[in-house]
Design a protein around this motif. Structure first.
Motif, short mmCIF file in Angstrom:
data_model
loop_
_atom_site.label_atom_id
_atom_site.label_comp_id
_atom_site.label_asym_id
_atom_site.label_seq_id
_atom_site.Cartn_x
_atom_site.Cartn_y
_atom_site.Cartn_z
N GLY A 219 0.81 -1.22 0.00
CA GLY A 219 0.00 0.00 0.00
C GLY A 219 0.84 1.26 0.00
N MET A 220 1.95 1.25 0.75
CA MET A 220 2.87 2.38 0.73
C MET A 220 3.70 2.41 -0.55
SD MET A 220 2.26 4.24 3.34
CE MET A 220 3.54 5.38 2.85
N LEU A 221 4.03 1.24 -1.07
CA LEU A 221 4.77 1.20 -2.34
C LEU A 221 3.93 1.74 -3.49
CD1 LEU A 221 6.69 -2.20 -2.04
CD2 LEU A 221 7.54 0.12 -1.64
N MET A 262 10.88 6.89 4.15
CA MET A 262 11.15 5.75 3.27
C MET A 262 12.31 6.06 2.31
SD MET A 262 7.25 4.55 2.27
CE MET A 262 7.78 3.12 1.29
N PRO A 263 13.31 5.21 2.28
CA PRO A 263 14.42 5.44 1.35
C PRO A 263 13.96 5.60 -0.10
CG PRO A 263 15.01 3.74 2.93
CD PRO A 263 13.56 4.05 3.15
N ALA A 264 12.92 4.86 -0.49
CA ALA A 264 12.45 4.92 -1.88
C ALA A 264 11.87 6.28 -2.25
CB ALA A 264 11.39 3.85 -2.12
N ALA A 265 11.54 7.09 -1.23
CA ALA A 265 10.94 8.40 -1.50
C ALA A 265 11.98 9.50 -1.66
CB ALA A 265 9.99 8.79 -0.37
N ASN A 350 11.56 -1.42 3.28
CA ASN A 350 10.71 -0.34 2.81
C ASN A 350 10.40 0.67 3.91
OD1 ASN A 350 10.18 -1.45 0.07
ND2 ASN A 350 9.24 -3.11 1.24
N ILE A 351 10.20 0.16 5.11
CA ILE A 351 9.89 0.98 6.29
C ILE A 351 10.96 0.72 7.34
CG2 ILE A 351 8.20 1.47 8.10
CD1 ILE A 351 7.14 2.21 5.37
N PRO A 352 11.59 1.76 7.89
CA PRO A 352 12.67 1.55 8.86
C PRO A 352 12.20 0.81 10.10
CG PRO A 352 12.61 3.83 8.09
CD PRO A 352 11.36 3.18 7.60
#
Length: 554
Positions: A219-221, A262-265, A350-352
């Protein structure tokens, strides 16, 4: 800085008092007394334009066609990902397939599968929020765009993350989410998105098969995928991919906090605004795996048969998941661990795993953030007028089961902070306390970017004044939609005036990383020592820790 107010209202062809701060009032522009009312009648009378060569925009996946409404280019239901059904269920979002020709994007996309709010005729909640839902399906990865121009001008971009916890909602669930007015007023591009929710967005199946390693956070991805789509395409809609602000309320505020860590952000977001919702820790990973095991058991499947979960109709899967959750909750008997059920999981990828913002590495975003909540988020007596004149003694008796021996001290602290408040208002302040907001703001201070704090106190006059500054009321103020969301504000001049001040601050923050504007008093950055708080009300002012005597005793 935003365009001035005279220019904003004269562009619409009508004056401030006739303007609906949400959608233009149904009066003819030709009857306007504005300074620009001498425009050609034929042109001013038509507000909506749609056709074969109107509102066309390119994306890397194909052309889209929207419409122009009151000079704002509007696109609805643009796919930013494939359907999440079947083999894509529990998997990271996939980019949409390219299409030939021009795709019409003129109506909102499907909402994610969920148990929707009560919309029965006797529901005051349905009256107040009149939830906007249409079809529910797993083909829900869609976004909406409002833009002043399809041109080469790089405007700041606002991405709205809806509320409803992580279980309900959509990008247009309330009329106050409409992006037309703030887009026009601030000369910004406004986007709202749908994404996966609840068990379909946050079921951890990684214990059974490595291919499901991301399943706990898809959902966050999805939100990350929407931000990537914006990075790739928003220039074609007049936006600046290097100036993106994520903003959300309630569960959307928690989503903002998640995105901001999030690192991906990193590189996709540049500012964040969390309203009436925060998060500084992902869900316990071991608990989420245990919940996944219970779901598999409830579905009468073994780990070797886990792929069959992708074939169950989504409505049936939601029922199975919620039944499994209730059984696990009963077995664990740990409300702190099981609260929330399905939400982002601290998977360490995805989430720390650590407290948000505390890992000061170059891998995570470090963006300016603004936090805001309302005075009476959970006012207890909107629908129960008999509580309006509750006494202090009755209040103590009511709250003691929740706060125990410290109840009287908490109440006394809030009375000291708010000496003119009625006991029912003290109750609302206590139940709506800012403890988690302050914790999130303090956590964010471990990074370098500035933090700002606001507290919304304007009270709705509805329900004989018992509506107060309730959860969700401030949304329409930020976006100049106070008359459009009339069941929140009552409409009229008073909320409009505050709305303009708040919109000015929002636009300033988006453009400069700083909410300071001539519309408001000087807004200092937030510190742990000062708890500097901008009070948003008819008369706005900055106060130092305005609820500290009460909040610190909770």
């Amino acid at each position: 800085m935003s365009i001035n107010r005279r220019t904003f209202f004269s562009k619409t062809g009508i004056g401030l008092t006739a303007y609906s701060m949400g959608i233009i009032s149904p009066i003819s522009c030709a009857n306007s007394t504005s300074e620009n009312s001498n425009v050609e009648t034929e042109k001013s009378e038509q507000q909506l334009f749609i056709g074969e060569d109107i509102a066309l925009a390119d994306t890397v996946y194909g052309k889209v066609k929207g419409y122009i409404l009151r000079d704002i280019y509007t696109f609805k239901g643009i796919p930013y990902g494939e359907s999440t059904a079947g083999k894509n269920r529990f998997m990271p979002p996939k980019k949409p397939k390219k299409w030939e020709g021009v795709k019409p994007t003129v109506f909102y996309g499907n909402s994610a599968p969920q148990n929707i709010y009560d919309r029965s005729p006797n529901s005051y909640a349905a009256f107040v929020d009149h939830w906007n839902y249409d079809e529910l399906s797993e083909d829900c990865l869609r976004l909406n765009i409002w833009s002043p121009g399809i041109d080469q001008k790089k405007r700041p971009v606002l991405v709205w993350l809806h509320g409803g916890g992580f279980a309900r909602g959509n990008g247009i669930e309330q009329d106050g989410y409409n992006g037309e007015n703030i887009s026009r007023y601030g000369d910004i591009v406004y986007c709202s998105i749908n994404h996966r929710l609840g068990p379909l967005g946050f079921t951890n199946l990684s214990f059974a098969d490595p291919k499901y390693k991301d399943s706990a956070n898809v959902g966050m991805l999805d939100i990350i995928a929407a931000l990537e789509w914006i990075q790739e395409n928003i220039e074609n809609f007049g936006g600046d991919p290097n100036n993106v602000t994520v903003m959300g309320q309630s569960g959307g505020g928690a989503k903002v906090c998640n995105v901001a860590t999030m690192p991906a952000a990193k590189g996709l977001v540049h500012k964040g605004i969390a309203l009436s919702g925060t998060s500084i820790q992902g869900m316990d990973e071991s608990y989420s795996k245990k919940l996944g095991e219970y779901i598999l058991r409830e579905a009468n499947l073994t780990e070797n048969e886990i792929d069959q979960l992708q074939n169950i109709p989504w409505s049936e899967y939601l029922n199975i998941s919620h039944q499994a959750y209730e059984k696990l909750k009963k077995d664990l008997n740990n409300p702190e661990l099981t609260r929330g059920g399905f939400a982002p999981v601290a998977d360490g990828m995805n989430i720390p795993k650590e407290t948000y913002f505390s890992n000061n590495t170059t891998e995570q975003p470090d963006i300016p953030m603004l936090f805001c909540s309302t005075f009476h988020e959970w006012n207890p007596n909107r629908d129960t007028p008999d509580l309006e004149n509750i006494s202090i003694k009755e209040l103590i008796d009511t709250l003691t089961p929740h706060y125990g021996a410290k109840t009287s001290a908490i109440i006394e602290g809030y009375i000291k902070d708010f000496p003119k408040a009625k006991p029912i208002e003290i109750w609302a302040l206590i139940s709506s306390n800012r403890k988690h907001v302050i914790e999130a703001a303090n956590a964010k201070l471990t990074q370098k970017s500035p933090v700002y704090l606001a507290w919304f106190g304007w009270e709705s006059p509805l329900f004989d004044g018992r509506h107060r500054a309730f959860h969700c009321i401030d949304i329409s103020f930020w976006f100049l939609n106070t008359d459009l969301m009339i069941t929140h504000t009552g409409g009229g001049d008073a909320p409009r005036k505050l709305s303009i001040k708040m919109a000015d601050a929002l636009i300033s923050f988006m453009k400069t990383n700083d909410p300071n504007t001539s519309s408001l008093p000087k807004w200092p950055t937030y510190t742990k020592e000062g708890i500097e708080t901008m009070i948003l009300n008819d008369a706005c002012e900055v106060k130092l820790d305005p609820d500290g005597n009460g909040r610190n005793k909770i």
